[in-house]
Design an enzyme around this catalytic site. Structure first.
Site, PDB file in Angstrom:
ATOM      1  N   CYS A  78       0.816  -1.222   0.000  1.00  0.00           N
ATOM      2  CA  CYS A  78       0.000   0.000   0.000  1.00  0.00           C
ATOM      3  C   CYS A  78       0.851   1.274   0.000  1.00  0.00           C
ATOM      4  CB  CYS A  78      -0.900  -0.028   1.225  1.00  0.00           C
ATOM      5  SG  CYS A  78      -1.810   1.478   1.523  1.00  0.00           S
ATOM      6  N   CYS A 158      -8.599  -1.063   6.702  1.00  0.00           N
ATOM      7  CA  CYS A 158      -7.526  -0.070   6.694  1.00  0.00           C
ATOM      8  C   CYS A 158      -7.337   0.426   8.124  1.00  0.00           C
ATOM      9  CB  CYS A 158      -7.888   1.086   5.760  1.00  0.00           C
ATOM     10  SG  CYS A 158      -6.667   2.400   5.830  1.00  0.00           S
ATOM     11  N   GLU A 332      -7.970  33.171   3.710  1.00  0.00           N
ATOM     12  CA  GLU A 332      -7.912  31.840   3.097  1.00  0.00           C
ATOM     13  C   GLU A 332      -8.238  31.985   1.613  1.00  0.00           C
ATOM     14  OE1 GLU A 332      -7.604  28.334   3.705  1.00  0.00           O
ATOM     15  OE2 GLU A 332      -8.363  28.147   1.666  1.00  0.00           O
ATOM     16  N   CYS A 408       3.003  21.320   8.423  1.00  0.00           N
ATOM     17  CA  CYS A 408       2.964  19.876   8.181  1.00  0.00           C
ATOM     18  C   CYS A 408       4.178  19.445   7.356  1.00  0.00           C
ATOM     19  CB  CYS A 408       1.666  19.487   7.474  1.00  0.00           C
ATOM     20  SG  CYS A 408       1.421  20.351   5.932  1.00  0.00           S
TER      21      CYS A 408
HETATM   22  C1  SAM Z   1      -2.755  23.265   6.165  1.00  0.00           C
HETATM   23  S1  SAM Z   1      -4.278  23.970   5.681  1.00  0.00           S
HETATM   24  C2  SAM Z   1      -4.749  24.765   7.180  1.00  0.00           C
HETATM   25  C3  SAM Z   1      -6.204  25.045   7.338  1.00  0.00           C
HETATM   26  C4  SAM Z   1      -6.666  25.428   8.722  1.00  0.00           C
HETATM   27  N1  SAM Z   1      -5.755  26.315   9.386  1.00  0.00           N
HETATM   28  C5  SAM Z   1      -6.953  24.193   9.574  1.00  0.00           C
HETATM   29  O1  SAM Z   1      -6.265  23.942  10.562  1.00  0.00           O
HETATM   30  O2  SAM Z   1      -7.909  23.468   9.237  1.00  0.00           O
HETATM   31  C6  SAM Z   1      -3.736  25.240   4.624  1.00  0.00           C
HETATM   32  C7  SAM Z   1      -4.841  26.098   4.047  1.00  0.00           C
HETATM   33  O3  SAM Z   1      -4.214  27.134   3.273  1.00  0.00           O
HETATM   34  C8  SAM Z   1      -5.019  27.406   2.134  1.00  0.00           C
HETATM   35  N2  SAM Z   1      -4.101  28.104   1.187  1.00  0.00           N
HETATM   36  C9  SAM Z   1      -3.179  27.578   0.357  1.00  0.00           C
HETATM   37  N3  SAM Z   1      -2.453  28.552  -0.243  1.00  0.00           N
HETATM   38  C10 SAM Z   1      -2.936  29.738   0.241  1.00  0.00           C
HETATM   39  C11 SAM Z   1      -2.586  31.102   0.016  1.00  0.00           C
HETATM   40  N4  SAM Z   1      -1.602  31.442  -0.815  1.00  0.00           N
HETATM   41  N5  SAM Z   1      -3.277  32.049   0.669  1.00  0.00           N
HETATM   42  C12 SAM Z   1      -4.289  31.710   1.507  1.00  0.00           C
HETATM   43  N6  SAM Z   1      -4.661  30.438   1.769  1.00  0.00           N
HETATM   44  C13 SAM Z   1      -3.984  29.458   1.144  1.00  0.00           C
HETATM   45  C14 SAM Z   1      -5.531  26.052   1.725  1.00  0.00           C
HETATM   46  O4  SAM Z   1      -6.683  26.177   0.959  1.00  0.00           O
HETATM   47  C15 SAM Z   1      -5.795  25.387   3.104  1.00  0.00           C
HETATM   48  O5  SAM Z   1      -7.111  25.628   3.523  1.00  0.00           O
END
Ligand code: SAM
Length: 450
Positions: A78, A158, A332, A408
């Site tokens: 997997c 899974c 966002e 992450c």
């Molecule tokens: C790791 S997630 C975190 C979401 C939220 N903080 C959570 O804990 O659920 C990253 C987020 O950044 C958004 N994103 C990606 N690139 C971006 C940008 N340049 N400006 C604003 N948001 C962005 C994605 O759509 C996603 O929702």
């Protein structure tokens, strides 16, 4: 010089970012999947590149005391987990060491990671199952993608997916088989069902089903709704998603709700969140609460602060901590996520918040222009590629007192922290294991203006 099919005995001298064993043969690096530091193994060389090679374990001559029997039938094939052959507690230590090394290489200040928050029960934690449906040997199958391929392997249990979600996916698949509804064939673009997605609010027990289809023409739709909701009364909504493109992206843009309202709810702490089919919501809710609590602890809010939740998704971090702040701003890029964030603020009676759609690097400088608004604490939670340089420069310019960076991806985090180090002191670093069984890890960092 090594050649393909050579067999040799080597010692595993380290583990890499993805948990892979690393060994050396006359200064030639050999990556050995599933090798554990300290082990002596007999390997067969399967691929040779200019400076390194890949070896496959034929025999474990001296096993590590941290080696365990993987608890999953499809583990060796997997593409999902890669640390199930390692004792869980030791896998946490491996992750900590790996992040520590990455940060050490990039940063001026030597800083110790203070803690890694693991799970007591580290199986069945994911609240979002996405199983591909396709054709193997002329038969419709559902399962998981094999490592580095789109071959589908059937999987009965899974170990990381929520059990309720797995039951629903099996019931859906039974319906597909009984009605001869075909899986999607990636080679010729024929066939109807591409993915079965099942999301659950683990606190509310509400389930969302998303059928990702090559055409919105799903046969026996009423019968399907009746069948699946009778078998699983906690299904609150069913959505058809159209994806007729030749792409690896799972979801298309068009949704059609065929049952319920098109969303489910979940709680993080005492805050309620609305989850729509396309919106980002952390996949390990048990650990998300621990992660957010750590972020709030690092922020040391007193109730007088203006906080910014950058890359806010559906507003979770900001809303989670808004009770302790005077004013909350969120940014966002996904419009629907911001719609949900605004609604989430309403649901939770939060009046001190404003959410903006757009890229942080574009919206943030405009919002802070003229310095009418000044952030005291900024939560940064970017996608894997990290922050855009313009976003970092804007923050360096306006100098919020604290920045809490949640990441992450240790590599992009290290790169960004090295820039912040110019004006900020890295005070605390903590890890949270959001993805047990895999080599992924979430890091939370407290930065304070020097
Ligand atoms: C790791 S997630 C975190 C979401 C939220 N903080 C959570 O804990 O659920 C990253 C987020 O950044 C958004 N994103 C990606 N690139 C971006 C940008 N340049 N400006 C604003 N948001 C962005 C994605 O759509 C996603 O929702």
């Amino acid at each position: 010089m090594l050649s393909k099919n050579d067999e040799l005995e080597v010692e595993i001298i380290d583990n890499g970012f993805e948990g892979e064993g690393i060994s050396k043969y006359e200064d030639f690096v050999i990556f050995v999947p599933e090798g554990i530091l300290g082990e002596k193994v007999k390997i067969k060389i399967v691929k040779v590149q200019k400076n390194f090679a890949y070896g496959k374990i034929l025999e474990i001559i001296k096993p590590s005391k941290y080696r365990v029997e993987a608890d999953c039938d499809t583990y060796s094939k997997c593409g999902g987990c890669n640390l199930r052959h390692i004792d869980y507690k030791y896998s946490l230590e491996m992750k900590k060491k790996s992040v520590q090394n990455t940060l050490k290489k990039a940063l001026k200040k030597k800083i110790e990671i203070e803690d890694i928050i693991g799970m007591d029960d580290f199986c069945y934690y994911r609240n979002k199952l996405q199983f591909p449906v396709g054709i193997e040997n002329g038969k419709t199958v559902m399962g998981v993608f094999a490592r580095r391929s789109h071959r589908i392997i059937e999987n009965m249990d899974c170990k990381i997916q929520n059990k309720n979600c797995q039951k629903v996916s099996k019931d859906i698949f039974e319906f597909l088989k009984n009605h001869e509804i075909s899986g999607y064939n990636e080679e010729n673009g024929q066939g109807l069902v591409r993915h079965i997605i099942v999301r659950i609010g683990v606190k509310t027990n509400e389930i969302m089903v998303i059928l990702v289809l090559n055409s919105l023409d799903f046969p026996c739709e009423e019968e399907f709704i009746d069948f699946i909701t009778k078998k699983n009364p906690n299904i609150k909504t069913i959505v058809k998603n159209l994806n007729n493109k030749n792409t690896n992206v799972i979801l298309g843009k068009e949704n059609k709700v065929i049952f319920g309202d098109g969303y489910i709810f979940d709680y993080l702490g005492d805050k309620k969140f609305k989850i729509s089919p396309l919106s980002f919501y952390q996949v390990n809710p048990v650990q998300t609460e621990k992660l957010y609590n750590k972020a709030v602890e690092f922020a040391e809010l007193t109730g007088t602060e203006t906080i910014f939740d950058l890359y806010c998704g559906v507003g979770t971090i900001g809303i989670f901590s808004s009770g302790k702040a005077k004013k909350l701003y969120g940014i966002e890029t996904i419009e629907n996520a911001i719609k949900d964030a605004r609604e989430n603020a309403k649901i939770n009676n939060i009046e001190n918040s404003e959410f903006f759609v757009g890229n942080v690097e574009e919206v943030l400088p405009k919002l802070l222009e003229g310095r009418k608004i000044k952030p005291d604490v900024v939560f940064l939670d970017p996608p894997r590629k990290g922050c855009d340089k313009t976003a970092i420069d804007t923050l360096l310019n306006v100098e919020p007192k604290k920045i809490i960076y949640i990441s992450c991806n240790p590599a992009s985090l290290a790169r960004d922290l090295a820039i912040f180090e110019e004006k900020y002191e890295i005070k605390r670093i903590c890890l949270c294991d959001m993805f047990p069984g895999t080599s992924h890890i979430e890091t939370v960092v407290k930065l304070e203006l020097k």
